[in-house]
Design a protein around this motif. Structure first.
Motif: not given
Ligand SMILES: Cc1cc2nc3c(=O)[nH]c(=O)nc-3n(C[C@H](O)[C@H](O)[C@H](O)COP(=O)(O)OP(=O)(O)OC[C@H]3O[C@@H](n4cnc5c(N)ncnc54)[C@H](O)[C@@H]3O)c2cc1C
Length: 468
Positions: A36, A41, A55, A261-262, A389, A418-419, A429, A468
């Motif tokens: 992005a 994320g 978001q 984290t993809l 998501v 990651g998720r 957290h 979530h």
């Molecule tokens: C509607 C909603 C509500 C939520 N509410 C809560 C809440 O209240 N409390 C809470 O703790 N959690 C909540 N969550 C969960 C929280 O958002 C996630 O747990 C957290 O964002 C996970 O982090 P991450 O880094 O693992 O993944 P992500 O946030 O998904 O980050 C992954 C990153 O990888 C990038 N990416 C993907 N593909 C590529 C590629 N090919 N090349 C380079 N980059 C790439 C993406 O753009 C993104 O920035 C919620 C989620 C949603 C959708």
């Protein structure tokens, strides 16, 4: 050529940012690649009509360990506020406060439903449900009445699969949410009054949830991380002594270790050597739910006094409506308008995914009317679409995940977290804790301690997510 102390992190969500920051603090050379044009994320914020919005509804769980909170306070200071939850859920044709309040539950729910809840609670220990699907586990925990009124409809809306088509894992990851209703069931049985069923506090940054990820990004840059935005990774080549990561714009970065984290299926598609055909087929069967976010600007001050409204009602695809300025105490927020955010979980092939903004605003208007919420004086609408998501834990997904995860664990010099990287229903957290653990598992010479990481992963899988 990348040295063993060069770390490449793919994805700048909470997990990737925290890992990059921590590793740079330990003296590693870190490059962070993000598709992005911004960091964060799913946890990023954006501006709508001069208001920071998230978001979808985001809160930092009160279960966040104190030492991790101390780090976050170190980055955000007093801006990380402890807030009291003020949410509601639609049950039948009534709104109930979340955390649940017994006086409301007993006063507002129809006597017939209350009687069923009380009976379910009394017969809880006698029921012999099979624990083989989400539906049977949740029914067993909260009883058929609450399952049919709240959990069944919520599950189908959130994941697009009826409860009997979802794995038991989905229920285990929602243990906290389930217990409030379980207690409610018991309390209804005993007709206790005026009891609040959980404390309902949460942490939230003054300037929107995205302030947390922006603070992590600033700290990472200060520690020396090179963050490359608009850098979509499209190839990961693993060699004997290094990994080469290419992005769509033709850049190539090499390192001794890669944190991904993809989404797992994406990693399977872009990795060389490629996984076996069986792993590729399993990866293709791992599905994510998409999310459509509709932001509506309301003229005339705050629209409600609540932070969010959960809507299990199957007559509308809207799962939740939140009002970002109610999540925080920020004197800089305007007092003449507000923004509502409606969350619509869906598939990218659903008709709703292709609707234009005006049609989406009409859909939200209908939802407000249907659920007895105040109407909006709309002056603007805009939408955002997130493709991947929620991991969908359909029945049988475990076999596919085990297959793909076994492949991913074997990729030399690549670690998934990651998720999306672990296909796990985690909260922020937990994503941060994973990042800390992953960095702790890097030895000073740059080699990765797989055993320490396996132990850490066991801990995440036992701790359960938040749903979530
Ligand atoms: C509607 C909603 C509500 C939520 N509410 C809560 C809440 O209240 N409390 C809470 O703790 N959690 C909540 N969550 C969960 C929280 O958002 C996630 O747990 C957290 O964002 C996970 O982090 P991450 O880094 O693992 O993944 P992500 O946030 O998904 O980050 C992954 C990153 O990888 C990038 N990416 C993907 N593909 C590529 C590629 N090919 N090349 C380079 N980059 C790439 C993406 O753009 C993104 O920035 C919620 C989620 C949603 C959708």
């Amino acid at each position: 050529m990348g040295t063993s102390r060069d770390l490449i992190v793919m994805g700048a969500g909470p997990a990737g940012l925290a890992a990059a920051w921590r590793a740079a603090q330990r003296g590693f050379q870190v490059t962070l690649l993000e598709r992005a044009d911004h960091v964060g994320g799913m946890a990023a914020s954006l501006d709508v009509a001069g208001i920071r919005v998230d978001q979808g509804s985001h809160r930092l769980d009160q279960a966040t360990p104190e030492w991790l909170l101390a780090d976050l306070r170190g980055l955000m200071g007093e801006d990380l506020q402890l807030r009291r939850r003020s949410s509601r859920i639609r049950v039948g044709d009534q709104w109930l406060s979340l955390p649940l309040r017994m006086d409301e539950v007993t006063r507002r729910l129809p006597p017939s439903l209350l009687a069923r809840i009380a009976r379910d609670s009394a017969t809880m220990s006698l029921r012999r449900d099979h624990d083989d699907t989400y539906a049977s586990v949740v029914r067993g925990r909260v009883g058929p009445a609450l399952y049919e009124t709240v959990y069944g409809p919520l599950a189908e809306k959130q994941w697009g699969v009826p409860g009997h088509g979802l794995s038991t894992m989905q229920a285990h990851r929602q243990a906290a949410r389930l217990s409030a209703w379980k207690v409610a069931g018991r309390a209804v049985g005993r007709l206790r009054q005026k009891r609040q069923l959980s404390t309902g506090g949460y942490y939230y940054p003054r300037n929107g949830f995205g302030q947390l990820v922006e603070a992590l990004a600033d700290a990472a840059v200060d520690a020396g991380v090179d963050i490359k935005l608009e850098a979509e990774v499209d190839r990961v080549r693993v060699y004997e002594d290094e990994v080469e990561v290419s992005t769509q714009d033709g850049d190539v970065v090499t390192g001794g270790l890669v944190f991904s984290t993809l989404p797992l299926p994406v990693l399977a598609r872009i990795s060389r050597p490629a996984p076996s055909l069986t792993s590729i087929e399993s990866a293709a069967r791992l599905r994510y739910r998409a999310m459509l976010l509709v932001y509506i600007v309301h003229k005339g001050g705050r629209w409600s006094t609540f932070d969010s409204h959960d809507i299990p009602d199957p007559r509308t695809p809207v799962l939740r409506i939140s009002e970002p300025i109610n999540y925080r105490d920020n004197p800089a927020d305007p007092d003449d308008h507000s923004v509502l955010c409606a969350e619509i979980p869906c598939s990218m092939t659903d008709e709703v995914w292709g609707l234009d903004d005006e049609s989406l605003a009409d859909l939200v208007d209908e939802t407000l009317g249907l659920t007895g919420l105040p109407s909006v004086d709309r002056i603007h609408v805009e939408s955002r679409r997130l493709g991947q998501v929620y991991p969908i834990y359909r029945l049988g997904y475990e076999n596919d995940l085990t297959e793909v995860d076994a492949w991913a664990r074997m990729i030399r010099r690549v670690v998934t977290l990651g998720r999306q990287g672990l296909f796990i229903f985690d909260n922020i957290h937990q994503a941060l804790l994973m990042a800390y653990d992953a960095v702790d598992a890097i030895r000073d010479d740059g080699r990765f301690d797989r055993y320490a990481w396996t132990v850490a992963r066991e801990r995440f899988s036992r701790s359960g997510g938040g749903g979530h």
